[in-house]
Design a protein around this motif. Structure first.
Motif, PDB file in Angstrom:
ATOM      1  N   ARG A  26      74.996 127.810  40.651  1.00  0.00           N
ATOM      2  CA  ARG A  26      75.723 128.776  39.817  1.00  0.00           C
ATOM      3  C   ARG A  26      75.118 130.176  39.881  1.00  0.00           C
ATOM      4  O   ARG A  26      75.061 130.887  38.882  1.00  0.00           O
ATOM      5  N   VAL A  27      74.686 130.574  41.050  1.00  0.00           N
ATOM      6  CA  VAL A  27      74.085 131.897  41.239  1.00  0.00           C
ATOM      7  C   VAL A  27      75.182 132.888  41.616  1.00  0.00           C
ATOM      8  O   VAL A  27      75.966 132.633  42.541  1.00  0.00           O
ATOM      9  N   THR A  28      75.216 134.000  40.902  1.00  0.00           N
ATOM     10  CA  THR A  28      76.180 135.055  41.188  1.00  0.00           C
ATOM     11  C   THR A  28      75.502 136.408  41.369  1.00  0.00           C
ATOM     12  O   THR A  28      76.166 137.386  41.685  1.00  0.00           O
ATOM     13  N   ASN A  29      74.206 136.501  41.157  1.00  0.00           N
ATOM     14  CA  ASN A  29      73.478 137.775  41.183  1.00  0.00           C
ATOM     15  C   ASN A  29      72.934 138.148  42.554  1.00  0.00           C
ATOM     16  O   ASN A  29      71.975 138.889  42.644  1.00  0.00           O
ATOM     17  N   ILE A  30      73.507 137.651  43.619  1.00  0.00           N
ATOM     18  CA  ILE A  30      72.987 137.983  44.946  1.00  0.00           C
ATOM     19  C   ILE A  30      73.664 139.225  45.458  1.00  0.00           C
ATOM     20  O   ILE A  30      74.779 139.467  45.367  1.00  0.00           O
ATOM     21  N   LYS A  80      68.310 119.983  35.759  1.00  0.00           N
ATOM     22  CA  LYS A  80      69.624 120.628  35.631  1.00  0.00           C
ATOM     23  C   LYS A  80      69.556 121.781  34.634  1.00  0.00           C
ATOM     24  O   LYS A  80      70.183 122.810  34.837  1.00  0.00           O
ATOM     25  N   GLU A  81      68.792 121.614  33.565  1.00  0.00           N
ATOM     26  CA  GLU A  81      68.617 122.703  32.599  1.00  0.00           C
ATOM     27  C   GLU A  81      67.925 123.901  33.238  1.00  0.00           C
ATOM     28  O   GLU A  81      68.277 125.044  32.955  1.00  0.00           O
ATOM     29  N   ARG A  82      66.948 123.649  34.086  1.00  0.00           N
ATOM     30  CA  ARG A  82      66.241 124.731  34.780  1.00  0.00           C
ATOM     31  C   ARG A  82      67.184 125.509  35.692  1.00  0.00           C
ATOM     32  O   ARG A  82      67.039 126.713  35.840  1.00  0.00           O
ATOM     33  N   LEU A  83      68.123 124.822  36.297  1.00  0.00           N
ATOM     34  CA  LEU A  83      69.087 125.496  37.177  1.00  0.00           C
ATOM     35  C   LEU A  83      69.958 126.480  36.411  1.00  0.00           C
ATOM     36  O   LEU A  83      70.437 127.456  36.976  1.00  0.00           O
ATOM     37  N   PHE A  84      70.129 126.234  35.131  1.00  0.00           N
ATOM     38  CA  PHE A  84      70.936 127.115  34.295  1.00  0.00           C
ATOM     39  C   PHE A  84      70.357 128.536  34.259  1.00  0.00           C
ATOM     40  O   PHE A  84      71.095 129.507  34.172  1.00  0.00           O
ATOM     41  N   PHE A  85      69.036 128.666  34.371  1.00  0.00           N
ATOM     42  CA  PHE A  85      68.364 129.966  34.285  1.00  0.00           C
ATOM     43  C   PHE A  85      68.084 130.609  35.636  1.00  0.00           C
ATOM     44  O   PHE A  85      67.573 131.722  35.692  1.00  0.00           O
ATOM     45  N   ILE A  86      68.401 129.922  36.714  1.00  0.00           N
ATOM     46  CA  ILE A  86      68.120 130.448  38.050  1.00  0.00           C
ATOM     47  C   ILE A  86      68.849 131.765  38.300  1.00  0.00           C
ATOM     48  O   ILE A  86      68.296 132.684  38.898  1.00  0.00           O
ATOM     49  N   ASN A  87      70.070 131.888  37.845  1.00  0.00           N
ATOM     50  CA  ASN A  87      70.839 133.107  38.072  1.00  0.00           C
ATOM     51  C   ASN A  87      70.104 134.340  37.536  1.00  0.00           C
ATOM     52  O   ASN A  87      70.026 135.365  38.207  1.00  0.00           O
ATOM     53  N   ASP A  88      69.548 134.244  36.333  1.00  0.00           N
ATOM     54  CA  ASP A  88      68.796 135.362  35.767  1.00  0.00           C
ATOM     55  C   ASP A  88      67.510 135.618  36.547  1.00  0.00           C
ATOM     56  O   ASP A  88      67.124 136.769  36.761  1.00  0.00           O
TER      57      ASP A  88
END
Length: 159
Positions: free
Chosen positions: A155-159, A76-84
């Motif tokens: 929580r990805v918004t950078n697409i 879950k912590e790794r998912l926090f950085f997926i957006n970047d």
């Protein structure tokens, strides 16, 4: 060495194309339409992360987004950085899509799918198989979940 050169070596278009192809094949196992196009931008960040790739390699066809990524706190912590990571891997993914379209027929609309099979390369090793299996399992998980839920849960918004 220049960071750009290192990135180009690690994320070669041919390697990224094979990862994307495997992702599409996994998605087609669940949904004949293929993978939702927007989700291909999540493939490289998920598969290139060591912890997420290890989890994907241990998953199977019955895994869901919940069981694969949301039950373990480290993941879950790794998912926090997926957006970047998505933001920085867009150009790599685009190069992979271009390369993939030059070696096999792909159809891109709201979904992306391959029209024919990719010929197997003679160079295979355990390291490469690890990435291919992870991307295949990711395709299965994302296709079962639905693209809106995947984007919301990651929580990805950078697409």
């Amino acid at each position: 060495m220049n960071p750009q050169v290192i990135r180009d070596l690690k994320y070669s278009p041919s390697f990224v194309a094979e990862i994307l192809y495997s992702f599409i094949q996994g998605a087609r196992r669940v949904d004949e339409r293929g993978a939702k196009f927007e989700l291909i931008y999540l493939v490289v960040p998920f598969v290139m992360d060591d912890v997420l790739r290890d989890k994907l390699n241990r998953s199977n066809a019955s895994s869901t987004f919940q069981t694969a990524f949301l039950k373990d706190d480290e993941i879950k912590e790794r998912l926090f950085f997926i957006n970047d990571k998505v933001q920085y891997s867009k150009s790599v993914t685009n190069c992979g899509v271009i390369y993939l379209s030059s070696i096999c027929e792909i159809i891109i609309s709201s979904f992306i799918l391959n029209g024919n099979n990719l010929e197997k390369t003679s160079i295979t090793n355990d390291y490469k198989k690890e990435f291919i299996k992870a991307s295949y399992n990711l395709g299965i998980i994302f296709a079962k979940e639905g693209y809106v839920n995947v984007l919301l849960k990651s929580r990805v918004t950078n697409i």
